[in-house]
Design a protein around this motif. Structure first.
Motif, PDB file in Angstrom:
ATOM      1  N   LEU A  93       2.568   2.235  -9.975  1.00 47.07           N
ATOM      2  CA  LEU A  93       3.770   2.770  -9.318  1.00 47.07           C
ATOM      3  C   LEU A  93       5.065   2.423 -10.058  1.00 47.07           C
ATOM      4  N   GLU A  94       4.957   1.622 -11.091  1.00 42.83           N
ATOM      5  CA  GLU A  94       6.145   1.144 -11.810  1.00 42.83           C
ATOM      6  C   GLU A  94       7.151   0.519 -10.840  1.00 42.83           C
ATOM      7  N   LEU A  95       6.639  -0.383 -10.010  1.00 40.93           N
ATOM      8  CA  LEU A  95       7.498  -1.035  -9.019  1.00 40.93           C
ATOM      9  C   LEU A  95       8.502  -1.954  -9.694  1.00 40.93           C
ATOM     10  N   PRO A  96       9.749  -1.921  -9.230  1.00 40.57           N
ATOM     11  CA  PRO A  96      10.729  -2.881  -9.750  1.00 40.57           C
ATOM     12  C   PRO A  96      10.385  -4.284  -9.243  1.00 40.57           C
ATOM     13  N   ALA A  97      10.823  -5.289  -9.967  1.00 41.85           N
ATOM     14  CA  ALA A  97      10.485  -6.676  -9.624  1.00 41.85           C
ATOM     15  C   ALA A  97      10.823  -7.023  -8.177  1.00 41.85           C
ATOM     16  N   ILE A  98      11.905  -6.504  -7.662  1.00 37.69           N
ATOM     17  CA  ILE A  98      12.325  -6.821  -6.301  1.00 37.69           C
ATOM     18  C   ILE A  98      11.373  -6.236  -5.245  1.00 37.69           C
ATOM     19  N   LYS A  99      10.514  -5.302  -5.645  1.00 40.23           N
ATOM     20  CA  LYS A  99       9.579  -4.663  -4.712  1.00 40.23           C
ATOM     21  C   LYS A  99       8.123  -5.047  -4.960  1.00 40.23           C
ATOM     22  N   LEU A 100       7.879  -6.023  -5.805  1.00 37.19           N
ATOM     23  CA  LEU A 100       6.501  -6.433  -6.091  1.00 37.19           C
ATOM     24  C   LEU A 100       5.775  -6.953  -4.854  1.00 37.19           C
ATOM     25  N   HIS A 101       6.526  -7.469  -3.878  1.00 39.05           N
ATOM     26  CA  HIS A 101       5.890  -7.954  -2.648  1.00 39.05           C
ATOM     27  C   HIS A 101       5.116  -6.836  -1.949  1.00 39.05           C
ATOM     28  N   CYS A 102       5.493  -5.583  -2.168  1.00 38.82           N
ATOM     29  CA  CYS A 102       4.791  -4.461  -1.535  1.00 38.82           C
ATOM     30  C   CYS A 102       3.371  -4.328  -2.087  1.00 38.82           C
ATOM     31  N   SER A 103       3.228  -4.516  -3.385  1.00 40.03           N
ATOM     32  CA  SER A 103       1.885  -4.445  -3.965  1.00 40.03           C
ATOM     33  C   SER A 103       1.062  -5.671  -3.565  1.00 40.03           C
ATOM     34  N   VAL A 104       1.721  -6.812  -3.388  1.00 38.48           N
ATOM     35  CA  VAL A 104       1.028  -8.013  -2.925  1.00 38.48           C
ATOM     36  C   VAL A 104       0.505  -7.789  -1.503  1.00 38.48           C
ATOM     37  N   LEU A 105       1.316  -7.178  -0.648  1.00 41.63           N
ATOM     38  CA  LEU A 105       0.867  -6.853   0.712  1.00 41.63           C
ATOM     39  C   LEU A 105      -0.328  -5.913   0.682  1.00 41.63           C
ATOM     40  N   ALA A 106      -0.284  -4.943  -0.212  1.00 42.73           N
ATOM     41  CA  ALA A 106      -1.391  -3.991  -0.314  1.00 42.73           C
ATOM     42  C   ALA A 106      -2.684  -4.705  -0.699  1.00 42.73           C
ATOM     43  N   GLU A 107      -2.618  -5.563  -1.706  1.00 40.30           N
ATOM     44  CA  GLU A 107      -3.818  -6.313  -2.104  1.00 40.30           C
ATOM     45  C   GLU A 107      -4.310  -7.187  -0.949  1.00 40.30           C
ATOM     46  N   GLU A 108      -3.398  -7.848  -0.266  1.00 37.32           N
ATOM     47  CA  GLU A 108      -3.783  -8.705   0.857  1.00 37.32           C
ATOM     48  C   GLU A 108      -4.447  -7.893   1.969  1.00 37.32           C
ATOM     49  N   SER A 109      -3.961  -6.686   2.235  1.00 42.20           N
ATOM     50  CA  SER A 109      -4.580  -5.824   3.249  1.00 42.20           C
ATOM     51  C   SER A 109      -6.009  -5.467   2.866  1.00 42.20           C
ATOM     52  N   ILE A 110      -6.211  -5.188   1.578  1.00 46.82           N
ATOM     53  CA  ILE A 110      -7.568  -4.890   1.090  1.00 46.82           C
ATOM     54  C   ILE A 110      -8.474  -6.101   1.330  1.00 46.82           C
TER      55      ILE A 110
END
Length: 142
Positions: A102-119
């Motif tokens: 998604l080319e997430l900016p550093a300030i939004k990396l927590h969103c991908s962390v939440l996604a992994e945690e949900s998985i």
């Protein structure tokens, strides 16, 4: 901070056609459904992921996400990454894979962390259900 084209496109597409992107839920009483719920109090994003499994294969995925565009885009990305995978393959999906796609900016990396945690929470729910079934089967045989 500018969102990448991938984030904007996914977010807008979900708004225009949520069913196409697996927004929704399965019957939580279905024995073949596993659920993972993750939230980030700091930013208010919440992700609920449900996997519909056939033995070890993820046949279908549903999600509900409350949060920013990056959180919703991360959810649609994990849907794409999970369908048709085995549990072992799903365990290999990392937040950095979602963030890079998604080319997430550093300030939004927590969103991908939440996604992994949900998985991982959905997989843990599935593994708990399997252990419970095995326990019940052993108990029946005794």
């Amino acid at each position: 901070m500018a969102y990448s084209k991938q984030v904007v496109d996914r977010f807008e597409s979900v708004l225009n056609n949520p069913e196409q992107h697996a927004v929704g839920r399965f019957d939580p009483n279905d024995p073949n459904v596993a659920t993972g719920l993750t939230g980030a109090p700091a930013c208010g994003d919440v992700m609920k992921l449900q996997l519909k499994l056939n033995n070890d294969i993820i046949e279908d995925v549903k999600f509900k996400t409350y949060g920013c565009g990056s959180a919703i885009a991360s959810s649609t990305m994990f849907v794409d990454m999970l369908k048709g995978k085995t549990i072992a393959e799903a365990k290999e999906i990392k937040d950095k894979d979602i963030a890079a796609a998604l080319e997430l900016p550093a300030i939004k990396l927590h969103c991908s962390v939440l996604a992994e945690e949900s998985i991982h929470r959905a997989i843990a729910d599935w593994e708990d259900k399997l252990r419970h079934r095995q326990h019940n089967q052993i108990y029946k045989e005794v």
